[in-house]
Design a protein around this motif. Sequence first.
Motif, PDB file in Angstrom:
ATOM      1  N   ARG A 134       0.820  -1.218   0.000  1.00  0.00           N
ATOM      2  CA  ARG A 134       0.000   0.000   0.000  1.00  0.00           C
ATOM      3  C   ARG A 134       0.855   1.268   0.000  1.00  0.00           C
ATOM      4  O   ARG A 134       0.331   2.373  -0.122  1.00  0.00           O
ATOM      5  CB  ARG A 134      -0.938   0.010   1.217  1.00  0.00           C
ATOM      6  CG  ARG A 134      -1.856  -1.212   1.276  1.00  0.00           C
ATOM      7  CD  ARG A 134      -3.044  -0.984   2.186  1.00  0.00           C
ATOM      8  NE  ARG A 134      -2.705  -0.779   3.579  1.00  0.00           N
ATOM      9  CZ  ARG A 134      -2.536  -1.750   4.474  1.00  0.00           C
ATOM     10  NH1 ARG A 134      -2.650  -3.031   4.087  1.00  0.00           N
ATOM     11  NH2 ARG A 134      -2.255  -1.483   5.733  1.00  0.00           N
ATOM     12  N   ILE A 135       2.144   1.099   0.161  1.00  0.00           N
ATOM     13  CA  ILE A 135       3.061   2.242   0.233  1.00  0.00           C
ATOM     14  C   ILE A 135       3.719   2.456  -1.133  1.00  0.00           C
ATOM     15  O   ILE A 135       4.279   1.530  -1.713  1.00  0.00           O
ATOM     16  CB  ILE A 135       4.132   2.000   1.317  1.00  0.00           C
ATOM     17  CG1 ILE A 135       3.478   1.971   2.702  1.00  0.00           C
ATOM     18  CG2 ILE A 135       5.210   3.074   1.266  1.00  0.00           C
ATOM     19  CD1 ILE A 135       4.416   1.531   3.803  1.00  0.00           C
ATOM     20  N   ASP A 136       3.659   3.682  -1.621  1.00  0.00           N
ATOM     21  CA  ASP A 136       4.288   4.014  -2.907  1.00  0.00           C
ATOM     22  C   ASP A 136       5.723   4.491  -2.731  1.00  0.00           C
ATOM     23  O   ASP A 136       6.555   4.318  -3.627  1.00  0.00           O
ATOM     24  CB  ASP A 136       3.494   5.119  -3.613  1.00  0.00           C
ATOM     25  CG  ASP A 136       2.062   4.721  -3.909  1.00  0.00           C
ATOM     26  OD1 ASP A 136       1.866   3.619  -4.467  1.00  0.00           O
ATOM     27  OD2 ASP A 136       1.144   5.490  -3.579  1.00  0.00           O
ATOM     28  N   PHE A 137       6.017   5.127  -1.603  1.00  0.00           N
ATOM     29  CA  PHE A 137       7.356   5.675  -1.348  1.00  0.00           C
ATOM     30  C   PHE A 137       7.660   5.453   0.124  1.00  0.00           C
ATOM     31  O   PHE A 137       6.954   5.954   1.000  1.00  0.00           O
ATOM     32  CB  PHE A 137       7.400   7.171  -1.675  1.00  0.00           C
ATOM     33  CG  PHE A 137       8.779   7.776  -1.656  1.00  0.00           C
ATOM     34  CD1 PHE A 137       9.516   7.889  -2.828  1.00  0.00           C
ATOM     35  CD2 PHE A 137       9.339   8.237  -0.471  1.00  0.00           C
ATOM     36  CE1 PHE A 137      10.791   8.449  -2.812  1.00  0.00           C
ATOM     37  CE2 PHE A 137      10.605   8.788  -0.444  1.00  0.00           C
ATOM     38  CZ  PHE A 137      11.339   8.908  -1.624  1.00  0.00           C
ATOM     39  N   LEU A 138       8.711   4.683   0.412  1.00  0.00           N
ATOM     40  CA  LEU A 138       9.019   4.287   1.788  1.00  0.00           C
ATOM     41  C   LEU A 138      10.213   5.071   2.324  1.00  0.00           C
ATOM     42  O   LEU A 138      11.305   5.041   1.752  1.00  0.00           O
ATOM     43  CB  LEU A 138       9.311   2.792   1.859  1.00  0.00           C
ATOM     44  CG  LEU A 138       9.646   2.238   3.248  1.00  0.00           C
ATOM     45  CD1 LEU A 138       8.496   2.457   4.224  1.00  0.00           C
ATOM     46  CD2 LEU A 138       9.985   0.754   3.161  1.00  0.00           C
ATOM     47  N   ILE A 139       9.986   5.752   3.447  1.00  0.00           N
ATOM     48  CA  ILE A 139      11.061   6.454   4.152  1.00  0.00           C
ATOM     49  C   ILE A 139      11.445   5.605   5.371  1.00  0.00           C
ATOM     50  O   ILE A 139      10.645   5.414   6.278  1.00  0.00           O
ATOM     51  CB  ILE A 139      10.616   7.860   4.590  1.00  0.00           C
ATOM     52  CG1 ILE A 139      10.204   8.697   3.373  1.00  0.00           C
ATOM     53  CG2 ILE A 139      11.744   8.561   5.347  1.00  0.00           C
ATOM     54  CD1 ILE A 139       9.602  10.048   3.735  1.00  0.00           C
ATOM     55  N   ASN A 140      12.653   5.104   5.358  1.00  0.00           N
ATOM     56  CA  ASN A 140      13.164   4.275   6.439  1.00  0.00           C
ATOM     57  C   ASN A 140      13.827   5.178   7.479  1.00  0.00           C
ATOM     58  O   ASN A 140      14.670   6.013   7.128  1.00  0.00           O
ATOM     59  CB  ASN A 140      14.177   3.275   5.863  1.00  0.00           C
ATOM     60  CG  ASN A 140      14.676   2.277   6.879  1.00  0.00           C
ATOM     61  OD1 ASN A 140      14.098   2.102   7.944  1.00  0.00           O
ATOM     62  ND2 ASN A 140      15.774   1.599   6.548  1.00  0.00           N
ATOM     63  N   VAL A 141      13.453   5.022   8.755  1.00  0.00           N
ATOM     64  CA  VAL A 141      14.003   5.886   9.807  1.00  0.00           C
ATOM     65  C   VAL A 141      14.622   5.015  10.907  1.00  0.00           C
ATOM     66  O   VAL A 141      14.079   4.888  12.006  1.00  0.00           O
ATOM     67  CB  VAL A 141      12.920   6.821  10.389  1.00  0.00           C
ATOM     68  CG1 VAL A 141      13.582   7.970  11.163  1.00  0.00           C
ATOM     69  CG2 VAL A 141      12.018   7.388   9.292  1.00  0.00           C
ATOM     70  N   PRO A 142      15.756   4.386  10.618  1.00  0.00           N
ATOM     71  CA  PRO A 142      16.389   3.499  11.599  1.00  0.00           C
ATOM     72  C   PRO A 142      17.171   4.282  12.647  1.00  0.00           C
ATOM     73  O   PRO A 142      17.459   5.474  12.478  1.00  0.00           O
ATOM     74  CB  PRO A 142      17.343   2.672  10.734  1.00  0.00           C
ATOM     75  CG  PRO A 142      17.760   3.641   9.666  1.00  0.00           C
ATOM     76  CD  PRO A 142      16.522   4.452   9.364  1.00  0.00           C
ATOM     77  N   VAL A 143      17.528   3.588  13.713  1.00  0.00           N
ATOM     78  CA  VAL A 143      18.469   4.101  14.706  1.00  0.00           C
ATOM     79  C   VAL A 143      19.821   3.457  14.426  1.00  0.00           C
ATOM     80  O   VAL A 143      19.900   2.240  14.242  1.00  0.00           O
ATOM     81  CB  VAL A 143      18.013   3.764  16.134  1.00  0.00           C
ATOM     82  CG1 VAL A 143      19.038   4.250  17.159  1.00  0.00           C
ATOM     83  CG2 VAL A 143      16.644   4.381  16.420  1.00  0.00           C
ATOM     84  N   LEU A 144      20.865   4.239  14.373  1.00  0.00           N
ATOM     85  CA  LEU A 144      22.215   3.690  14.208  1.00  0.00           C
ATOM     86  C   LEU A 144      22.678   3.223  15.590  1.00  0.00           C
ATOM     87  O   LEU A 144      22.850   4.027  16.507  1.00  0.00           O
ATOM     88  CB  LEU A 144      23.158   4.761  13.658  1.00  0.00           C
ATOM     89  CG  LEU A 144      24.516   4.295  13.124  1.00  0.00           C
ATOM     90  CD1 LEU A 144      25.132   5.376  12.241  1.00  0.00           C
ATOM     91  CD2 LEU A 144      25.486   3.921  14.215  1.00  0.00           C
ATOM     92  N   LYS A 145      22.883   1.906  15.718  1.00  0.00           N
ATOM     93  CA  LYS A 145      23.220   1.352  17.032  1.00  0.00           C
ATOM     94  C   LYS A 145      23.893  -0.004  16.871  1.00  0.00           C
ATOM     95  O   LYS A 145      23.937  -0.577  15.779  1.00  0.00           O
ATOM     96  CB  LYS A 145      21.960   1.218  17.888  1.00  0.00           C
ATOM     97  CG  LYS A 145      20.844   0.400  17.249  1.00  0.00           C
ATOM     98  CD  LYS A 145      19.580   0.406  18.080  1.00  0.00           C
ATOM     99  CE  LYS A 145      18.454  -0.325  17.342  1.00  0.00           C
ATOM    100  NZ  LYS A 145      17.230  -0.430  18.163  1.00  0.00           N
ATOM    101  N   GLY A 146      24.385  -0.526  17.977  1.00  0.00           N
ATOM    102  CA  GLY A 146      24.965  -1.855  17.983  1.00  0.00           C
ATOM    103  C   GLY A 146      23.886  -2.920  18.050  1.00  0.00           C
ATOM    104  O   GLY A 146      22.705  -2.640  18.252  1.00  0.00           O
ATOM    105  N   HIS A 147      24.315  -4.170  17.874  1.00  0.00           N
ATOM    106  CA  HIS A 147      23.386  -5.296  17.950  1.00  0.00           C
ATOM    107  C   HIS A 147      24.144  -6.490  18.513  1.00  0.00           C
ATOM    108  O   HIS A 147      25.282  -6.761  18.110  1.00  0.00           O
ATOM    109  CB  HIS A 147      22.822  -5.627  16.571  1.00  0.00           C
ATOM    110  CG  HIS A 147      21.702  -6.621  16.603  1.00  0.00           C
ATOM    111  ND1 HIS A 147      21.920  -7.981  16.611  1.00  0.00           N
ATOM    112  CD2 HIS A 147      20.353  -6.452  16.636  1.00  0.00           C
ATOM    113  CE1 HIS A 147      20.745  -8.606  16.646  1.00  0.00           C
ATOM    114  NE2 HIS A 147      19.787  -7.699  16.671  1.00  0.00           N
TER     115      HIS A 147
END
Length: 370
Positions: A134-147
């Motif tokens: 349903r999304i035409d344009f996706l803005i990804n808003v991640p957190v830069l962090k360790g894992h």
Amino acid sequence: MEKNQIWKIYGKDHKEMTKRLLEETDLASQIGDRGKCVGIKPNLVVPAPAQFGATTHTEVVAGIIEYLRDHQFHDVIIAEGSWVGDRTSEAYEYCGYRTLCETYQVPFVDTQKERSHSVDCGGMTLNITDVVDRIDFLINVPVLKGHCQTKMTCALKNMKGLIPNGEKSRFHRMGLHKPIAHLQKGIRQDFIVVDHICGDLDFEEGGNPVVRNCVMAALDPVLTDSYACHLLHYTPDEVPYVRMAEKLGIGSADLSRAQIITIDRKREGWGIGEDEELPRSRRLLEVSYAVEEVDSCSACYANLVGALIRLREEGLLDRLDEPIGIGQGMQGRKGKLGIGRCTKDFDVCIMGCPPQEDQIYAELKEYILR
């Protein structure tokens, strides 16, 4: 904005910084048609405030929404699903996203409750929630962090929030890296806004934030993650899904051709500055020797590591005389000491799916002191 560029801005007014960043990079021209449905994908992995270093600051998302509204984009949704072991609804409430969505009248899609369908992702069939279509344009808003398992997480891994819980567990059984890379063939992220404000350098669920007060914008998720690796003192080869995604044609990990552009600083001599690197933090390595892990889910493993760090600080960890079993690969196996429901056949099992850190800490401490 070019695909080999990563733009950065520093400051403490995170909403206004984000709006300025999007103006400078001309996000509106990237989207184009004002009638498109624009999706925003934050990181709400756990119900913890953003200042703990795990979740996306609401101010960054508010800045994105206000920019979109200012440029006549009104069909906007937010979509996310927490990790297995926590409910998105709790993170939505606790992290301030209910207030955000009500303030801006933006619908929120909880992908833990969304239907899903199978998609061929570069030769690997994966299940993806229906909201993606349903999304035409996706803005990804991640957190830069360790894992605690993949060393770092940023743009590529953040797409896991758009798959159902059952698929998240399957990703761990498949070794995480390969399915994370292939997922990018099924979900296209069109623009990336990185929350580099105060990510935890070791753990996905936060707790030890390192303040940088930075927001970044990029188009290439592989380049973004390669740069995140650099900041965290890793190479892309040490985070296999970055190289795998590059080989699948998702983007480039070549930082030698990257332009790192910092707004309000001199732009000549674009490149990677040593002063941009984060401090080294390897608390995970200090306790991982005590664990035998096979395909564990992130929540279970992270809770164990948090408990082990507390035991180490008390001088108790070295008194364990056998490794602690954990992970889906332990199902049906025998052992002395295990964590989580997957190790129910062990002599001693700290039950839960996942067991919480305080529970693991208390029961392990009791076990050691017997």
